[in-house]
Design a protein around this motif. Structure first.
Motif, PDB file in Angstrom:
ATOM      1  N   HIS A  77      13.076 -11.155 -12.005  1.00 18.72           N
ATOM      2  CA  HIS A  77      13.248  -9.922 -12.778  1.00 18.72           C
ATOM      3  C   HIS A  77      14.531  -9.257 -12.320  1.00 18.72           C
ATOM      4  O   HIS A  77      14.853  -9.243 -11.133  1.00 18.72           O
ATOM      5  N   CYS A  78      15.279  -8.706 -13.269  1.00 18.14           N
ATOM      6  CA  CYS A  78      16.544  -8.066 -12.932  1.00 18.14           C
ATOM      7  C   CYS A  78      16.654  -6.747 -13.668  1.00 18.14           C
ATOM      8  O   CYS A  78      16.334  -6.655 -14.858  1.00 18.14           O
ATOM      9  N   SER A  79      17.107  -5.701 -12.963  1.00 22.14           N
ATOM     10  CA  SER A  79      17.330  -4.410 -13.595  1.00 22.14           C
ATOM     11  C   SER A  79      18.628  -4.441 -14.393  1.00 22.14           C
ATOM     12  O   SER A  79      19.462  -5.322 -14.221  1.00 22.14           O
ATOM     13  N   TYR A  80      18.815  -3.454 -15.241  1.00 20.01           N
ATOM     14  CA  TYR A  80      19.960  -3.425 -16.152  1.00 20.01           C
ATOM     15  C   TYR A  80      21.199  -2.866 -15.460  1.00 20.01           C
ATOM     16  O   TYR A  80      21.182  -1.775 -14.911  1.00 20.01           O
ATOM     17  N   THR A  81      22.245  -3.648 -15.476  1.00 23.20           N
ATOM     18  CA  THR A  81      23.549  -3.193 -15.006  1.00 23.20           C
ATOM     19  C   THR A  81      24.606  -3.823 -15.887  1.00 23.20           C
ATOM     20  O   THR A  81      24.791  -5.038 -15.853  1.00 23.20           O
ATOM     21  N   PRO A  82      25.303  -3.070 -16.710  1.00 26.92           N
ATOM     22  CA  PRO A  82      26.256  -3.656 -17.659  1.00 26.92           C
ATOM     23  C   PRO A  82      27.358  -4.442 -16.967  1.00 26.92           C
ATOM     24  O   PRO A  82      27.933  -3.995 -15.986  1.00 26.92           O
ATOM     25  N   GLY A  83      27.625  -5.628 -17.500  1.00 23.80           N
ATOM     26  CA  GLY A  83      28.765  -6.410 -17.048  1.00 23.80           C
ATOM     27  C   GLY A  83      28.595  -7.095 -15.712  1.00 23.80           C
ATOM     28  O   GLY A  83      29.531  -7.693 -15.208  1.00 23.80           O
ATOM     29  N   LEU A  84      27.423  -7.035 -15.105  1.00 18.42           N
ATOM     30  CA  LEU A  84      27.233  -7.644 -13.796  1.00 18.42           C
ATOM     31  C   LEU A  84      26.478  -8.957 -13.949  1.00 18.42           C
ATOM     32  O   LEU A  84      25.396  -8.995 -14.519  1.00 18.42           O
ATOM     33  N   ARG A  85      27.033 -10.047 -13.436  1.00 13.90           N
ATOM     34  CA  ARG A  85      26.471 -11.370 -13.638  1.00 13.90           C
ATOM     35  C   ARG A  85      25.671 -11.832 -12.430  1.00 13.90           C
ATOM     36  O   ARG A  85      25.596 -13.032 -12.149  1.00 13.90           O
ATOM     37  N   ARG A  86      25.044 -10.911 -11.719  1.00 22.40           N
ATOM     38  CA  ARG A  86      24.352 -11.308 -10.495  1.00 22.40           C
ATOM     39  C   ARG A  86      23.137 -12.175 -10.781  1.00 22.40           C
ATOM     40  O   ARG A  86      22.814 -13.069 -10.005  1.00 22.40           O
ATOM     41  N   LEU A  87      22.412 -11.926 -11.900  1.00 26.60           N
ATOM     42  CA  LEU A  87      21.257 -12.751 -12.212  1.00 26.60           C
ATOM     43  C   LEU A  87      21.695 -14.173 -12.557  1.00 26.60           C
ATOM     44  O   LEU A  87      21.044 -15.145 -12.175  1.00 26.60           O
ATOM     45  N   THR A  88      22.801 -14.295 -13.264  1.00 31.01           N
ATOM     46  CA  THR A  88      23.335 -15.618 -13.584  1.00 31.01           C
ATOM     47  C   THR A  88      23.672 -16.387 -12.317  1.00 31.01           C
ATOM     48  O   THR A  88      23.363 -17.579 -12.187  1.00 31.01           O
ATOM     49  N   GLU A  89      24.311 -15.716 -11.358  1.00 28.30           N
ATOM     50  CA  GLU A  89      24.656 -16.362 -10.087  1.00 28.30           C
ATOM     51  C   GLU A  89      23.404 -16.742  -9.310  1.00 28.30           C
ATOM     52  O   GLU A  89      23.356 -17.799  -8.665  1.00 28.30           O
ATOM     53  N   LEU A  90      22.394 -15.874  -9.365  1.00 31.46           N
ATOM     54  CA  LEU A  90      21.153 -16.172  -8.643  1.00 31.46           C
ATOM     55  C   LEU A  90      20.455 -17.386  -9.242  1.00 31.46           C
ATOM     56  O   LEU A  90      20.004 -18.276  -8.512  1.00 31.46           O
ATOM     57  N   LEU A  91      20.347 -17.442 -10.562  1.00 27.16           N
ATOM     58  CA  LEU A  91      19.703 -18.589 -11.204  1.00 27.16           C
ATOM     59  C   LEU A  91      20.454 -19.879 -10.902  1.00 27.16           C
ATOM     60  O   LEU A  91      19.840 -20.937 -10.701  1.00 27.16           O
ATOM     61  N   ASP A  92      21.775 -19.806 -10.860  1.00 27.07           N
ATOM     62  CA  ASP A  92      22.560 -20.989 -10.522  1.00 27.07           C
ATOM     63  C   ASP A  92      22.275 -21.432  -9.091  1.00 27.07           C
ATOM     64  O   ASP A  92      22.122 -22.628  -8.820  1.00 27.07           O
ATOM     65  N   GLY A  93      22.184 -20.465  -8.168  1.00 25.73           N
ATOM     66  CA  GLY A  93      21.871 -20.811  -6.786  1.00 25.73           C
ATOM     67  C   GLY A  93      20.476 -21.394  -6.642  1.00 25.73           C
ATOM     68  O   GLY A  93      20.269 -22.366  -5.902  1.00 25.73           O
ATOM     69  N   LEU A  94      19.505 -20.818  -7.344  1.00 30.02           N
ATOM     70  CA  LEU A  94      18.135 -21.327  -7.264  1.00 30.02           C
ATOM     71  C   LEU A  94      18.027 -22.729  -7.846  1.00 30.02           C
ATOM     72  O   LEU A  94      17.255 -23.558  -7.351  1.00 30.02           O
ATOM     73  N   SER A  95      18.797 -22.997  -8.891  1.00 31.72           N
ATOM     74  CA  SER A  95      18.731 -24.323  -9.511  1.00 31.72           C
ATOM     75  C   SER A  95      19.210 -25.407  -8.560  1.00 31.72           C
ATOM     76  O   SER A  95      18.842 -26.578  -8.719  1.00 31.72           O
ATOM     77  N   ARG A  96      20.027 -25.041  -7.572  1.00 30.17           N
ATOM     78  CA  ARG A  96      20.518 -26.014  -6.597  1.00 30.17           C
ATOM     79  C   ARG A  96      19.833 -25.877  -5.247  1.00 30.17           C
ATOM     80  O   ARG A  96      20.240 -26.495  -4.271  1.00 30.17           O
ATOM     81  N   THR A  97      18.777 -25.039  -5.208  1.00 31.69           N
ATOM     82  CA  THR A  97      18.038 -24.818  -3.973  1.00 31.69           C
ATOM     83  C   THR A  97      16.619 -25.361  -4.047  1.00 31.69           C
ATOM     84  O   THR A  97      16.151 -26.035  -3.133  1.00 31.69           O
TER      85      THR A  97
END
Length: 427
Positions: free
Chosen positions: A213-233
């Motif tokens: 779950h991710c809170s709303y923050t315009p223009g911030l790609r932190r969830l995308t980076e997290l999902l990418d890290g989890l996919s390789r973890t």
């Protein structure tokens, strides 16, 4: 004349209420063996609580504490005192099943110490300003220790920094939770200050359920980076269930990449738009679902998928991109990407303001599901559930709920005839 005998002088009676002081034996004078027997009896039969124990003297507390259960512990700040306390006693650490840590700096040695100290720990909550900065590259000791086995791990990020991306996945790689829950709540402009580095991993945890779950923050790609890290973890052989509360197109594409890498055994997928993370009513009213094209999320790698849950927000018409029918994404995903192994399909429709919306062929267009969800396309399907979430104003009239249900049944006659359709109306 005989002399009169002299009067006997009366003596004053002694005070009968006078207390004679004497020495009493105290319970603390008993041998430790007897004290252990007493506390063991009362804990077993009288159900003493820790609150009663805290009112005793230090001598009794030191003995009694060995017989109490610490099922749930919450520690904020220094963890050394808790670890030292638990190490002094044999039984209490074995009773700990849930541990909540806040304001703690974690590392591999501390996690290994916790694993040895709390053998029955099931749930671990790492909240607020928990931090970890692993050495890069991380070199596990030889032989590498086995990860801590957990039922549930919750990583709750702070609003003002704390977790680093490498630190988060490093701690995750030291643990082996069946259920992983990650909640990201960061203010605008806050995000991960580092990039994912595979050298921070100690192992590939075998998580069976992933909830992000991710809170709303315009223009911030932190969830995308997290999902990418989890996919390789995470280990690809064990992941079975995925829940994502998405907020942007990038989140959906990152989820598709994650499923492409580790989603071959996923049997349950739940997608939920994050409309309620907007802080003001005006922002929520202007919000539109970023999932406006089924091509954004490729789920073809999920060849064992059995349950698919989709959410549709029937908000103001002017907020819908390209003016497409609201069923376009769900029907397109089912027609093109969903595995024929599906057994349960749940469509969650939010924000229904009038019963006629459910039968409208321009706005919602539920009729598309009749064309897509066929026996030939999904031979194993056992249930198609439509959850209708009406507004409070519509809910006030008791007849409106039945009208909504009737409209939904009329819109999906083919699924109804196959005895697959169920309709639930509520808030």
């Amino acid at each position: 004349m005989a002399c009169r005998p002299a009067k006997v002088r009366k003596t004053k009676a002694e005070n009968c209420t006078k207390v004679v002081k004497s020495e009493y034996r105290k319970i603390t004078d008993l041998p430790p063996e007897l004290l252990h027997m007493i506390f063991e009896y009362y804990v077993k039969h009288e159900r003493w609580t820790m609150k009663r124990c805290e009112a005793t003297c230090p001598v009794l507390r030191e003995i009694a504490v060995k017989y109490f259960e610490y099922r749930c512990l919450g520690i904020a700040g220094n963890l050394d005192h808790l670890m030292a306390f638990m190490q002094r006693h044999r039984r209490p650490p074995t009773t700990v099943q849930s541990l909540e840590l806040s304001g703690v700096a974690l590392d591999a040695s501390l996690v290994n110490e916790m694993k040895d100290l709390f053998p029955n720990l099931k749930d671990l909550y790492l909240e607020e300003d928990v931090s970890c900065i692993p050495p890069l590259p991380y070199h596990p000791p030889h032989p590498a220790p086995q990860p801590m086995q957990l039922e549930r791990l919750v990583l709750d990020s702070p609003r003002h920094g704390g977790w680093s991306l490498c630190g988060m996945v490093h701690i995750l790689s030291l643990l082996a939770p069946k259920i992983l829950v990650i909640d990201l709540f960061l203010d605008d402009g806050m995000g991960f200050q580092d990039k994912f580095d595979p050298s921070c991993l100690a192992a590939s945890p075998a998580d069976e359920e992933l909830r992000v779950h991710c809170s709303y923050t315009p223009g911030l790609r932190r969830l995308t980076e997290l999902l990418d890290g989890l996919s390789r973890t995470l280990s690809p052989e064990h992941l079975r269930s995925v829940y994502l509360k998405y907020d942007s197109e990038a989140d959906l594409r990152a989820l598709g990449a994650l499923l492409g890498r580790i989603g071959s055994n996923v049997t349950s997928l739940h997608l939920d738009p994050n409309r309620w993370s907007r802080w003001t009513l005006e922002e929520r009213q202007k919000w539109s679902d970023p999932f406006d094209d089924w091509r954004m999320l490729d789920i073809r790698a999920c060849k064992k998928l059995e349950t698919l849950i989709l959410s549709i927000y029937a908000g103001p018409r002017e907020n819908i991109k390209f003016q497409r029918a609201l069923s376009y994404v769900g029907a397109g995903l089912l027609a093109n990407y969903a595995s024929p192994t599906l057994r349960t399909i749940i469509v969650d429709v939010h924000g229904i303001e009038r019963p006629t919306t459910l039968g409208n062929r321009a706005v919602l267009k539920l009729q598309e599901f009749n064309k897509v969800v066929t026996a030939a396309r999904f031979p194993n399907l056992q249930q198609f559930e439509l959850r209708v979430r009406v507004t409070r104003e519509l809910r006030e009239n008791p007849y409106n709920c039945q009208k909504c249900k009737d409209a939904a049944l009329r819109a999906l006659p083919a699924l109804r005839a196959r005895h697959l359709l169920s309709v639930c109306v509520g808030l």
